[in-house]
Design a protein around this motif. Structure first.
Motif, PDB file in Angstrom:
ATOM      1  N   LYS A 168     -17.558 -43.564   3.414  1.00  0.00           N
ATOM      2  CA  LYS A 168     -17.071 -43.956   4.770  1.00  0.00           C
ATOM      3  C   LYS A 168     -17.886 -45.199   5.362  1.00  0.00           C
ATOM      4  CE  LYS A 168     -17.188 -42.185   9.554  1.00  0.00           C
ATOM      5  NZ  LYS A 168     -17.562 -41.212  10.497  1.00  0.00           N
ATOM      6  N   ILE A 169     -17.156 -46.008   5.992  1.00  0.00           N
ATOM      7  CA  ILE A 169     -17.659 -47.340   6.485  1.00  0.00           C
ATOM      8  C   ILE A 169     -17.349 -47.379   7.789  1.00  0.00           C
ATOM      9  CG2 ILE A 169     -18.150 -49.809   6.232  1.00  0.00           C
ATOM     10  CD1 ILE A 169     -17.609 -49.196   3.167  1.00  0.00           C
ATOM     11  N   SER A 170     -18.258 -47.646   8.868  1.00  0.00           N
ATOM     12  CA  SER A 170     -17.942 -47.869  10.237  1.00  0.00           C
ATOM     13  C   SER A 170     -18.441 -49.127  10.585  1.00  0.00           C
ATOM     14  CB  SER A 170     -18.533 -46.703  11.024  1.00  0.00           C
ATOM     15  OG  SER A 170     -18.348 -45.481  10.578  1.00  0.00           O
ATOM     16  N   LEU A 171     -17.619 -49.944  11.477  1.00  0.00           N
ATOM     17  CA  LEU A 171     -17.949 -51.194  11.971  1.00  0.00           C
ATOM     18  C   LEU A 171     -17.817 -51.070  13.266  1.00  0.00           C
ATOM     19  CD1 LEU A 171     -16.232 -51.928   9.057  1.00  0.00           C
ATOM     20  CD2 LEU A 171     -17.304 -54.058   9.485  1.00  0.00           C
ATOM     21  N   SER A 172     -18.638 -51.466  14.163  1.00  0.00           N
ATOM     22  CA  SER A 172     -18.525 -51.642  15.596  1.00  0.00           C
ATOM     23  C   SER A 172     -19.193 -52.797  16.254  1.00  0.00           C
ATOM     24  CB  SER A 172     -19.293 -50.234  16.161  1.00  0.00           C
ATOM     25  OG  SER A 172     -20.495 -50.139  15.940  1.00  0.00           O
ATOM     26  N   GLY A 173     -19.004 -53.183  17.637  1.00  0.00           N
ATOM     27  CA  GLY A 173     -19.482 -54.174  18.170  1.00  0.00           C
ATOM     28  C   GLY A 173     -19.013 -55.589  18.069  1.00  0.00           C
ATOM     29  N   HIS A 174     -19.608 -56.522  18.716  1.00  0.00           N
ATOM     30  CA  HIS A 174     -18.977 -57.833  18.790  1.00  0.00           C
ATOM     31  C   HIS A 174     -20.213 -58.826  18.191  1.00  0.00           C
ATOM     32  CE1 HIS A 174     -15.319 -56.765  20.814  1.00  0.00           C
ATOM     33  NE2 HIS A 174     -16.014 -56.134  21.286  1.00  0.00           N
ATOM     34  N   ALA A 175     -19.955 -59.777  17.431  1.00  0.00           N
ATOM     35  CA  ALA A 175     -20.933 -60.598  16.589  1.00  0.00           C
ATOM     36  C   ALA A 175     -21.556 -61.477  18.019  1.00  0.00           C
ATOM     37  CB  ALA A 175     -20.201 -61.684  15.906  1.00  0.00           C
ATOM     38  N   LEU A 176     -21.009 -61.626  18.916  1.00  0.00           N
ATOM     39  CA  LEU A 176     -21.755 -62.569  20.014  1.00  0.00           C
ATOM     40  C   LEU A 176     -22.218 -63.977  19.879  1.00  0.00           C
ATOM     41  CD1 LEU A 176     -22.880 -59.704  22.391  1.00  0.00           C
ATOM     42  CD2 LEU A 176     -20.655 -60.794  22.506  1.00  0.00           C
TER      43      LEU A 176
ATOM     44  N   MET B  47     -23.960 -57.623  18.939  1.00  0.00           N
ATOM     45  CA  MET B  47     -23.964 -57.565  17.382  1.00  0.00           C
ATOM     46  C   MET B  47     -23.153 -56.519  16.734  1.00  0.00           C
ATOM     47  SD  MET B  47     -27.427 -56.205  15.175  1.00  0.00           S
ATOM     48  CE  MET B  47     -28.336 -57.650  15.462  1.00  0.00           C
ATOM     49  N   ILE B  48     -22.693 -56.942  15.486  1.00  0.00           N
ATOM     50  CA  ILE B  48     -21.529 -56.040  14.790  1.00  0.00           C
ATOM     51  C   ILE B  48     -22.692 -55.199  13.845  1.00  0.00           C
ATOM     52  CG2 ILE B  48     -20.096 -56.068  12.873  1.00  0.00           C
ATOM     53  CD1 ILE B  48     -19.097 -58.647  13.909  1.00  0.00           C
ATOM     54  N   LYS B  49     -22.447 -54.068  14.048  1.00  0.00           N
ATOM     55  CA  LYS B  49     -23.070 -53.005  13.141  1.00  0.00           C
ATOM     56  C   LYS B  49     -22.267 -52.334  12.138  1.00  0.00           C
ATOM     57  CE  LYS B  49     -26.723 -52.262  16.600  1.00  0.00           C
ATOM     58  NZ  LYS B  49     -27.774 -51.511  16.979  1.00  0.00           N
ATOM     59  N   VAL B  50     -22.674 -52.432  10.864  1.00  0.00           N
ATOM     60  CA  VAL B  50     -22.133 -51.915   9.839  1.00  0.00           C
ATOM     61  C   VAL B  50     -22.748 -50.761   9.268  1.00  0.00           C
ATOM     62  CG1 VAL B  50     -20.911 -52.412   7.544  1.00  0.00           C
ATOM     63  CG2 VAL B  50     -21.113 -54.103   9.258  1.00  0.00           C
ATOM     64  N   LYS B  51     -22.260 -49.399   9.091  1.00  0.00           N
ATOM     65  CA  LYS B  51     -22.856 -48.301   8.767  1.00  0.00           C
ATOM     66  C   LYS B  51     -22.113 -47.799   7.614  1.00  0.00           C
ATOM     67  CE  LYS B  51     -24.589 -43.793   9.806  1.00  0.00           C
ATOM     68  NZ  LYS B  51     -24.582 -42.583  10.742  1.00  0.00           N
ATOM     69  N   THR B  52     -22.768 -47.934   6.442  1.00  0.00           N
ATOM     70  CA  THR B  52     -22.315 -47.103   5.238  1.00  0.00           C
ATOM     71  C   THR B  52     -22.701 -45.949   4.906  1.00  0.00           C
ATOM     72  OG1 THR B  52     -23.861 -48.279   3.825  1.00  0.00           O
ATOM     73  CG2 THR B  52     -21.984 -49.570   4.230  1.00  0.00           C
ATOM     74  N   THR B  53     -21.961 -44.946   4.077  1.00  0.00           N
ATOM     75  CA  THR B  53     -21.971 -43.510   3.958  1.00  0.00           C
ATOM     76  C   THR B  53     -21.921 -43.197   2.526  1.00  0.00           C
ATOM     77  OG1 THR B  53     -21.925 -42.924   6.217  1.00  0.00           O
ATOM     78  CG2 THR B  53     -21.991 -41.183   4.729  1.00  0.00           C
ATOM     79  N   LYS B  54     -22.801 -42.893   1.715  1.00  0.00           N
ATOM     80  CA  LYS B  54     -22.294 -42.513   0.385  1.00  0.00           C
ATOM     81  C   LYS B  54     -22.736 -41.111   0.302  1.00  0.00           C
ATOM     82  CE  LYS B  54     -23.706 -46.956  -1.955  1.00  0.00           C
ATOM     83  NZ  LYS B  54     -24.429 -47.427  -3.037  1.00  0.00           N
ATOM     84  N   LYS B  55     -21.941 -40.620  -1.006  1.00  0.00           N
ATOM     85  CA  LYS B  55     -22.220 -39.323  -1.416  1.00  0.00           C
ATOM     86  C   LYS B  55     -22.056 -39.319  -2.827  1.00  0.00           C
ATOM     87  CE  LYS B  55     -20.446 -34.572  -1.156  1.00  0.00           C
ATOM     88  NZ  LYS B  55     -19.300 -33.611  -0.761  1.00  0.00           N
ATOM     89  N   ASP B  56     -23.158 -38.906  -3.717  1.00  0.00           N
ATOM     90  CA  ASP B  56     -23.324 -39.003  -4.835  1.00  0.00           C
ATOM     91  C   ASP B  56     -23.143 -40.399  -5.463  1.00  0.00           C
ATOM     92  OD1 ASP B  56     -23.264 -36.249  -5.285  1.00  0.00           O
ATOM     93  OD2 ASP B  56     -21.074 -36.120  -5.357  1.00  0.00           O
ATOM     94  N   ASN B  57     -23.850 -41.176  -4.497  1.00  0.00           N
ATOM     95  CA  ASN B  57     -23.910 -42.673  -4.896  1.00  0.00           C
ATOM     96  C   ASN B  57     -22.499 -43.496  -4.792  1.00  0.00           C
ATOM     97  OD1 ASN B  57     -25.873 -44.907  -5.234  1.00  0.00           O
ATOM     98  ND2 ASN B  57     -25.729 -44.986  -7.199  1.00  0.00           N
ATOM     99  N   LEU B  58     -21.660 -43.007  -4.256  1.00  0.00           N
ATOM    100  CA  LEU B  58     -20.379 -43.542  -4.164  1.00  0.00           C
ATOM    101  C   LEU B  58     -20.007 -43.607  -2.649  1.00  0.00           C
ATOM    102  CD1 LEU B  58     -18.214 -41.482  -6.689  1.00  0.00           C
ATOM    103  CD2 LEU B  58     -19.152 -43.714  -6.883  1.00  0.00           C
ATOM    104  N   TYR B  59     -19.430 -44.649  -2.150  1.00  0.00           N
ATOM    105  CA  TYR B  59     -18.948 -44.957  -0.605  1.00  0.00           C
ATOM    106  C   TYR B  59     -17.853 -43.970  -0.388  1.00  0.00           C
ATOM    107  CZ  TYR B  59     -21.590 -49.308  -0.889  1.00  0.00           C
ATOM    108  OH  TYR B  59     -22.736 -50.383  -0.683  1.00  0.00           O
TER     109      TYR B  59
END
Length: 100
Positions: free
Chosen positions: A15-23, A1-13
């Motif tokens: 950092k975004i991390s994507l890892s894994g494989h869709a399979l 599974m591809i995992k996408v993690k978004t991080t916001k500060k003051d309601n603004l993106y």
């Protein structure tokens, strides 16, 4: 599974991390992986074409990190669009991509 993690500060993106494989399918035939790659790389390239300082990114074997995302309107709109597209993909392929 591809995992996408978004991080916001003051309601603004910021950092975004994507890892894994869709399979979803074999390597080279995986439409989910292809869609994620197209969405993310097109967004990164588009933003860097508009402003070379709009973000930074790192691509490793199994992980992509988008960091130092500027808070200007254009950058945030395009990043928000990218996340929305990934969320739409998640609706149809829940076993292959997760967006948090």
């Amino acid at each position: 599974m591809i995992k996408v993690k978004t991080t916001k500060k003051d309601n603004l993106y910021n950092k975004i991390s994507l890892s894994g494989h869709a399979l979803y399918d074999d390597y080279g035939k995986d439409i989910v992986c292809s869609a994620v790659s197209s969405i993310v790389i097109t967004t990164i390239n588009g933003l860097l074409a508009l402003d070379k300082t709009s973000l930074s990114y790192k691509i490793n074997k199994d992980k992509v990190e988008i960091i130092n995302i500027k808070s200007d309107v254009t950058t945030q709109k395009l990043i928000t669009n990218m996340v929305s597209l990934l969320q739409e993909l998640e609706k149809n392929y829940k076993k292959n991509i997760e967006v948090k």
